[in-house]
Design a protein around this motif. Structure first.
Motif, mmCIF file in Angstrom:
data_model
loop_
_atom_site.group_PDB
_atom_site.id
_atom_site.type_symbol
_atom_site.label_atom_id
_atom_site.label_comp_id
_atom_site.label_asym_id
_atom_site.label_seq_id
_atom_site.Cartn_x
_atom_site.Cartn_y
_atom_site.Cartn_z
ATOM 1 N N SER A 62 -1.237 -7.656 6.277
ATOM 2 C CA SER A 62 -0.280 -7.366 5.205
ATOM 3 C C SER A 62 -0.837 -6.268 4.310
ATOM 4 O O SER A 62 -2.053 -6.155 4.145
ATOM 5 C CB SER A 62 -0.008 -8.625 4.377
ATOM 6 N N TYR A 63 0.048 -5.493 3.730
ATOM 7 C CA TYR A 63 -0.399 -4.359 2.920
ATOM 8 C C TYR A 63 0.656 -4.026 1.872
ATOM 9 O O TYR A 63 1.844 -4.309 2.041
ATOM 10 C CB TYR A 63 -0.670 -3.135 3.799
ATOM 11 N N GLU A 64 0.187 -3.430 0.784
ATOM 12 C CA GLU A 64 1.058 -3.026 -0.321
ATOM 13 C C GLU A 64 0.612 -1.674 -0.841
ATOM 14 O O GLU A 64 -0.587 -1.378 -0.878
ATOM 15 C CB GLU A 64 1.011 -4.063 -1.446
ATOM 16 N N ILE A 65 1.586 -0.858 -1.238
ATOM 17 C CA ILE A 65 1.312 0.473 -1.783
ATOM 18 C C ILE A 65 1.978 0.573 -3.148
ATOM 19 O O ILE A 65 3.184 0.339 -3.273
ATOM 20 C CB ILE A 65 1.844 1.580 -0.851
ATOM 21 N N TYR A 66 1.192 0.928 -4.161
ATOM 22 C CA TYR A 66 1.682 0.980 -5.538
ATOM 23 C C TYR A 66 1.631 2.412 -6.065
ATOM 24 O O TYR A 66 0.536 2.995 -6.164
ATOM 25 C CB TYR A 66 0.826 0.095 -6.442
ATOM 26 N N PRO A 67 2.774 2.990 -6.398
ATOM 27 C CA PRO A 67 2.749 4.297 -7.062
ATOM 28 C C PRO A 67 2.351 4.117 -8.523
ATOM 29 O O PRO A 67 2.326 3.003 -9.050
ATOM 30 C CB PRO A 67 4.200 4.778 -6.942
ATOM 31 N N ARG A 68 2.036 5.205 -9.188
ATOM 32 C CA ARG A 68 1.771 5.126 -10.624
ATOM 33 C C ARG A 68 3.028 4.645 -11.343
ATOM 34 O O ARG A 68 4.143 5.000 -10.976
ATOM 35 C CB ARG A 68 1.340 6.485 -11.171
ATOM 36 N N LEU A 69 2.836 3.861 -12.371
ATOM 37 C CA LEU A 69 3.955 3.237 -13.063
ATOM 38 C C LEU A 69 4.970 4.264 -13.556
ATOM 39 O O LEU A 69 6.177 4.058 -13.452
ATOM 40 C CB LEU A 69 3.433 2.400 -14.236
ATOM 41 N N ARG A 70 4.480 5.370 -14.051
ATOM 42 C CA ARG A 70 5.395 6.370 -14.617
ATOM 43 C C ARG A 70 6.136 7.165 -13.542
ATOM 44 O O ARG A 70 7.088 7.883 -13.850
ATOM 45 C CB ARG A 70 4.618 7.322 -15.525
ATOM 46 N N ASP A 71 5.710 7.050 -12.291
ATOM 47 C CA ASP A 71 6.331 7.838 -11.223
ATOM 48 C C ASP A 71 7.590 7.197 -10.646
ATOM 49 O O ASP A 71 8.492 7.891 -10.193
ATOM 50 C CB ASP A 71 5.324 8.080 -10.092
ATOM 51 N N VAL A 72 7.637 5.877 -10.609
ATOM 52 C CA VAL A 72 8.771 5.159 -10.018
ATOM 53 C C VAL A 72 9.238 4.099 -11.009
ATOM 54 O O VAL A 72 8.495 3.168 -11.333
ATOM 55 C CB VAL A 72 8.370 4.496 -8.682
ATOM 56 N N ARG A 73 10.511 4.237 -11.461
ATOM 57 C CA ARG A 73 11.021 3.303 -12.465
ATOM 58 C C ARG A 73 12.350 2.673 -12.078
ATOM 59 O O ARG A 73 12.875 1.843 -12.807
ATOM 60 C CB ARG A 73 11.164 4.027 -13.816
ATOM 61 N N THR A 74 12.915 3.063 -10.949
ATOM 62 C CA THR A 74 14.178 2.482 -10.491
ATOM 63 C C THR A 74 14.119 2.232 -8.991
ATOM 64 O O THR A 74 13.257 2.781 -8.284
ATOM 65 C CB THR A 74 15.366 3.411 -10.789
ATOM 66 N N ALA A 75 15.075 1.453 -8.505
ATOM 67 C CA ALA A 75 15.135 1.145 -7.075
ATOM 68 C C ALA A 75 15.399 2.389 -6.247
ATOM 69 O O ALA A 75 14.850 2.559 -5.161
ATOM 70 C CB ALA A 75 16.204 0.087 -6.812
#
Length: 610
Positions: A62-75
């Motif tokens: 299993s794996y997860e990828i997190y962008p910077r908070l300010r980069d992605v704010r909507t679906a």
């Protein structure tokens, strides 16, 4: 699991070895009542261990990828981010045959105010189509890939994640059924305080490196806190006191496992010519990844499946289906693991199958194709057993495409062109092509959730129903036969001894220098003697195996270079043996590190008897 962290063995292989060794120990102890009772207890341990986790969980990464908070704010922004990520991976993944399931990513979200753990459930709310900015949501991508027995797929996933963290400002984490396997791989180079119960949300991939959040930085980090800490550490590279970057030795352990990608992934593919029924060849040409389900169906066949190959209703192994006029030669792409599973398993062709004589120059292609056709027959017989999703793939893809387009509009992709104009349609077509290419792996992953149903759809292709369509398909394969190259070299199937020897030498060298590498590190163990024994365990195991291999042996067994009088009688402490097996198989309370009460009771009984 504790043994795995020290000897770096595959946990599933270790489990099988433990059961086999325990069985031999019982046989050696004698067939008395006490030994028989021990065998029953060992079988109970095995069943209890199996109940703790399914094979699917143990074989899944299993794996997860997190962008910077300010980069992605909507679906919709997350959908655009997902397409960008998958597009970047295409040069690495195109044409690759996964052992069970391909790498894929799905949009997810979690509340910013709450942490999460590796066992956190998937947030179904991530498909929400609201487009307003959500300040209280952490948007990310998540995937699960079953790798089965192919460890290379697991490390290919790690290589993909490292590549993404180097190319984009993202952080990622990865784990499997055994937990943080990156820590297991770098067990000799990580701090002694870092244990499975203290590693939650501490292990990350960022900027192409392994990051471990120290205890001093966060006591019990949540995912949002961990992300902020890792990103802040990256921004303050000169501040070693706040650095989360793992030691150079730990980085090297991971680097060794992912070195050579993406070329290494291409070298893991084996192509071979198969003589196949036209419908099977057509299906594999349309969906090359389907070969994975076909090989597994053949390899894991049971008596009921064997009966399927003999029935009159068989569609691909019958005398009519395998008539020479309906057989074609096709070059099939396998992973090396799948090819080995197919080739090295003896199997006699069904009597109805039209085989070529053994003296034919195409005998090997006929033999391989026969196994593929049998696997295809078995796979399709399970179509009625598959559970279909409540949401059709088309409806799901339409929603995601809509979100993707909405994000493109907000980011000015269409340059103010009027909807319906020629320029607008051209830009839309380019976006559709890019999105289709990027999400191909996701479509294949969904297809592999119901491979039998997909196989049935492909063989029932309307173009093959009419005799003219079938003849046209056969002619296409006949015309392409001249361009088919010979099989790839398969000598790798039998040339693994040198690689095994090199791996053993590397492990022995690593174990030899391990004590000095951690000599200066304070131990947190209350029992110093126990800690010292655990540190010496890997060297003892490797040394014992090395000595045994070099003993003189003949048909009666290994000859020990000791006097016969010096060989003492073997005494087995049943309670300690069971306790050790429980710990190694993970059948232990992680909070108390205590084994089952009944084992301690047995120990007490033994003491009373003494």
């Amino acid at each position: 699991r504790a043994l795995c962290a020290n000897v770096r063995a595959d946990p599933r292989t270790l489990s099988r070895q433990l059961h086999a060794a325990a069985g031999r120990a019982v046989m050696f102890a004698g067939a008395d009542g006490e030994a028989a009772g021990l065998l029953r207890r060992l079988q109970d341990l095995r069943d209890e261990g199996a109940a703790r986790g399914t094979d699917a969980d143990m074989e899944t990464v299993s794996y997860e990828i997190y962008p910077r908070l300010r980069d992605v704010r909507t679906a919709s922004e997350l959908e655009l981010f997902r397409a960008t990520i998958l597009q970047a991976l295409l040069p690495w993944t195109v044409g690759y045959i996964w052992h069970v399931e391909p790498f894929h990513l799905e949009p997810e979200s979690m509340p910013l105010t709450e942490g999460t753990s590796l066992e956190a459930p998937i947030n179904a709310g991530s498909t929400d189509e609201q487009e307003e900015t959500s300040q209280d949501q952490l948007w990310f991508l998540r995937g699960r890939t079953r790798v089965g027995d192919c460890v290379d797929d697991e490390w290919f996933v790690v290589a993909l994640l490292l590549h993404l963290t180097r190319r984009f400002p993202v952080s990622a984490r990865v784990w499997d059924g055994d937990g943080e396997f990156l820590l297991i791989e770098s067990a000799y180079a990580i701090p002694s305080w870092l244990q499975p119960h203290s590693a939650t949300n501490r292990v990350w991939l960022h900027n192409g490196q392994l990051h471990i959040i120290p205890r001093e930085a966060l006591t019990e980090p949540s995912v949002p806190q961990a992300l902020q800490t890792v990103e802040r550490s990256s921004d303050e590279e000169g501040d070693t006191a706040r650095s989360t970057t793992a030691s150079e030795a730990a980085q090297e352990c991971i680097k060794e496992r992912v070195e050579g990608y993406p070329d290494r992934a291409k070298n893991g593919i084996h192509e071979a010519v198969c003589r196949l029924p036209i419908r099977v060849a057509h299906a594999l040409q349309k969906q090359p990844q389907l070969i994975s389900a076909v090989v597994h169906a053949f390899y894991n066949r049971d008596p009921a499946d064997m009966q399927t190959l003999k029935t009159a209703q068989a569609r691909f192994v019958s005398k009519q289906a395998t008539d020479d006029s309906k057989m074609v030669f096709s070059r099939v792409r396998f992973s090396k693991t799948l090819f080995a599973m197919l080739v090295l398993q003896p199997f006699e062709a069904p009597k109805s199958f039209g085989m070529l004589p053994p003296t034919s120059p195409h005998a090997s292609a006929a033999q391989l194709g026969m196994k593929v056709a049998c696997g295809f027959e078995i796979l399709c017989s399970h179509a009625s057993d598959e559970q279909q999703s409540d949401v059709t793939p088309g409806a799901r893809e339409d929603r995601q495409w809509t979100s993707f387009c909405a994000s493109l509009k907000r980011n000015g992709y269409f340059r103010g062109e009027l909807e319906g104009s020629a320029a607008y349609k051209d830009l839309l077509a380019r976006a559709r092509s890019r999105y289709s290419d990027a999400t191909a792996s996701t479509r294949v992953h969904r297809m592999m959730a119901t491979p039998a149903s997909v196989a049935m759809q492909l063989v029932n292709d309307p173009s093959l129903q009419e005799e003219t369509g079938l003849t046209h398909a056969i002619n296409k394969f006949v015309d392409a036969r001249a361009e088919i190259h010979e099989d790839d070299d398969s000598s790798w199937l039998y040339d693994g001894q040198s690689e095994l020897d090199a791996a053993l030498l590397a492990r022995e060298h690593e174990l030899k220098f391990r004590p000095s590498a951690q000599a200066d590190e304070p131990s947190l163990d209350n029992d110093a003697a126990s800690s010292q024994r655990m540190k010496q365990l890997p060297t003892t195991i490797v040394g014992g195996v090395h000595n045994f291999v070099h003993k003189v042996s003949d048909v009666e067994g290994a000859e020990l270079n000791v006097e016969s009088d010096a060989i003492d009688a073997v005494h087995i402490d049943h309670g300690k043996l069971l306790a050790t097996l429980q710990t190694a198989l993970g059948i232990v309370d992680p909070e108390t590190d205590e084994v089952a009460d009944d084992v301690h009771d047995d120990d007490d009984d033994d003491d009373d008897d003494d």
